[in-house]
Scaffold this active site. Sequence first.
Site, mmCIF file in Angstrom:
data_model
loop_
_atom_site.group_PDB
_atom_site.id
_atom_site.type_symbol
_atom_site.label_atom_id
_atom_site.label_comp_id
_atom_site.label_asym_id
_atom_site.label_seq_id
_atom_site.Cartn_x
_atom_site.Cartn_y
_atom_site.Cartn_z
ATOM 1 C CG HIS A 29 -2.092 -0.918 1.042
ATOM 2 N ND1 HIS A 29 -3.412 -0.434 1.728
ATOM 3 C CD2 HIS A 29 -2.043 -2.404 1.041
ATOM 4 C CE1 HIS A 29 -4.344 -1.566 1.226
ATOM 5 N NE2 HIS A 29 -3.411 -2.549 1.384
ATOM 6 C CD GLU A 83 -0.406 1.793 3.923
ATOM 7 O OE1 GLU A 83 -0.015 2.656 2.907
ATOM 8 O OE2 GLU A 83 -0.948 1.866 4.664
HETATM 9 O O1 0X9 Z 1 -6.333 1.733 5.733
HETATM 10 C C1 0X9 Z 1 -5.959 0.661 4.820
HETATM 11 O O2 0X9 Z 1 -6.153 0.105 4.488
HETATM 12 C C2 0X9 Z 1 -4.171 0.890 5.272
HETATM 13 N N1 0X9 Z 1 -2.979 1.874 4.840
HETATM 14 S S1 0X9 Z 1 -4.138 2.836 3.691
HETATM 15 O O3 0X9 Z 1 -3.932 4.796 4.172
HETATM 16 N N2 0X9 Z 1 -3.184 2.206 2.433
HETATM 17 O O4 0X9 Z 1 -5.619 2.929 2.877
HETATM 18 C C3 0X9 Z 1 -3.724 -0.027 6.652
HETATM 19 C C4 0X9 Z 1 -4.242 -1.302 6.575
HETATM 20 C C5 0X9 Z 1 -3.733 -1.824 8.177
HETATM 21 N N3 0X9 Z 1 -3.383 -2.732 8.055
HETATM 22 C C6 0X9 Z 1 -2.569 -3.346 8.824
HETATM 23 N N4 0X9 Z 1 -3.205 -3.431 10.184
HETATM 24 N N5 0X9 Z 1 -2.517 -4.832 9.241
HETATM 25 ZN ZN ZN Z 2 -4.033 1.496 0.820
#
Ligand code: 0X9
Ligand code: ZN
Length: 467
Positions: free
Chosen positions: A299, A372
Site C-alpha cells: 500500500h 506503506e
Molecule cells: O487503511 C488501510 O487499509 C491501510 N492504509 S492505507 O492508507 N493504504 O489505506 C492500513 C492497513 C492496516 N493493516 C494492518 N494493520 N495490517
Molecule cells: Zn492502501
Amino acid sequence: MNSRRLACALRATRVFIPVLVALVGLAPVAHAALVTVPYKGPRQIQDLEAHGAQVVAFTKEGVDIEAEGAALAYVLSRPYPVRQVPEIQGPFASPEAIDANLGLYHTYDETESALGTMVSTYPALADTIRIGRAYGPTFRNVTAIKISDNVATDENEPELLYMGNHHARELMSVEIPLGFAQYLLDNYGTDATVTNYVDTREIYIIPVLNPDGLAYVQANHTGPSNTWWRKNRRNNGNGTFGVDLNRNYGYQWGYDNIGSSGSTSSATYRGPSAFSEPESQALRDFCEEREFTCWLSYHSYGELLLYPWGYISAFTPDQNVFVALGAALAEGTNYAVGNPALGTIYLTNGDSDDYAYGEIMTKNKIFGFTPEVNSNAQGGFAPAESMIQPTFDLLLNMNLTLLEYADNPFRVLGPYEPGQYVVQAPYANGVNRISWTANVPGDPNPVATYDVEGCLDPSLSVDSCTP
Ligand code: 0X9
Ligand code: ZN
Ligand code: CA
Ligand code: CA
C-alpha cells in the site's frame, strides 16, 4: 480562533507577527486542505471523521487529514499542533503533465501486458493465473503470476505471496510487486540468491488486486492525488460507488464503526457483507487453494510496516514472531513497524492481514504484513516517476527477506535455548565440565553450533551457565 494561542501571541510580542501570518494561512477556507496532526488514538480519528474530516494516510510523522470549511475549522481548533502541508500534485498536476498511461507507472493494461511478456520470455519459470474478475461490464482480470523452477508443476515448496493495489490511487504499490517479479526473472541463473529462492519456493505475485479502481484512476487523476479514487467500482445502487477492498475480508468483518464504515459514500465502506466483492473473493479462494505461509500486501503511503491485529488494539498470540520478522523485513528502511496496539496505525476491520492470520478454519495461518511505501514529502500517492526505482531498491531487502523465511516464519525467532545445562566442577584434573541438551524437540530452527560465551562464578560446584 484558538483563544489560548491568541493570549500567548499577545504576551510574547516577538512571535506576534508569525502567529498572525499562520492564522491567516490556516483560516477556514472554502477549498479543501491537507493537514498533518499528531496521532492521539482511535477516539481522535472517530471524532475528526464525525466532524467531516477525511483521513488520507497514517504516516511516521502523523495523520494526514483532508478537510474543508467547518470540518477544517474544527481540525484547526484542536488542542494539538496542526501543520498544513501542500496538496500533492507531483507529475500529475495536469493531464498534460503525464501521458494517458500514467507515464512510467503501470496502468492495468500495461501491467497485464508486462506479465504476459514475462511469461513469454521465461516460459520455464513464469506462468499467469486468472484468480478472478472485477465486476461487469468490464470483467477485468485479477491476475497472479507464479514464479518458480518447473513452474508448470505444483511442487512441494513453500508458497508465498506479494500483492499491490488494493487501493486504486496507490500507484507505487503496483510497481514494487511487479518490479520484483521482473527482478526475480531477470536475475535467475546469474544471481545465486535469486536462483536459490526461485528453485526452492513457489512465488505468487498479484500486482493489481483492484483493476477497475486502477483503470478509474487512470481516467481520473487530475487534482491533488489525495483526492483520487481509493475503492473498487461496485455500483452501490444509490448514486454512490465502491467498496474499500481492505475492509471487505471476512475475519471480524464490520467489528465496529471505527475501523470501517457502513456508509456507502465513505472511503472506507466495508461493503454489504463479508467478501461481498469479487476481488476479495478472488484472494480468499486463492488462499484456500494454496498454502501461503506469509505475504506482503503493498500500500502507500506512510513509511510503515504493519501487521495484525488491525481490528483491536491487542497483540496476536504470535506477537513475538511479528516483531522479529517485522524487524528483519524492515531492516535498512527506517520504516516504523507495528500495529494499532503499538500506536503505529489506526484501527481497521476486515483488512487482508487480519484475515491472513486470523482465518484458520478454511486455510492455514499466514503471516501477512502491509508495507506503506513512500512519505508525504516524497509525493504521497503520486511520487515523481523518478522515485519508482529508489523505492523499489529500498524494498528489495524486504522482498528477499520474506523469501528467506517463507519455509517457516517461526525460524526468525532463532534456535530455542538449550533445554537443560549442567556444570560439573571440578570434573577431573581441575577441568570443569559443562553439558546441555541440544536441539530441543520442535525447534523450527535447529542449532548448528553452540558457543559458550561465559560462565558465572565457576568456583561453585553447580552453577547456571549463560549459553
Ligand atoms: O487503511 C488501510 O487499509 C491501510 N492504509 S492505507 O492508507 N493504504 O489505506 C492500513 C492497513 C492496516 N493493516 C494492518 N494493520 N495490517
Ligand atoms: Zn492502501
Ligand atoms: Ca504507464
Ligand atoms: Ca518449483
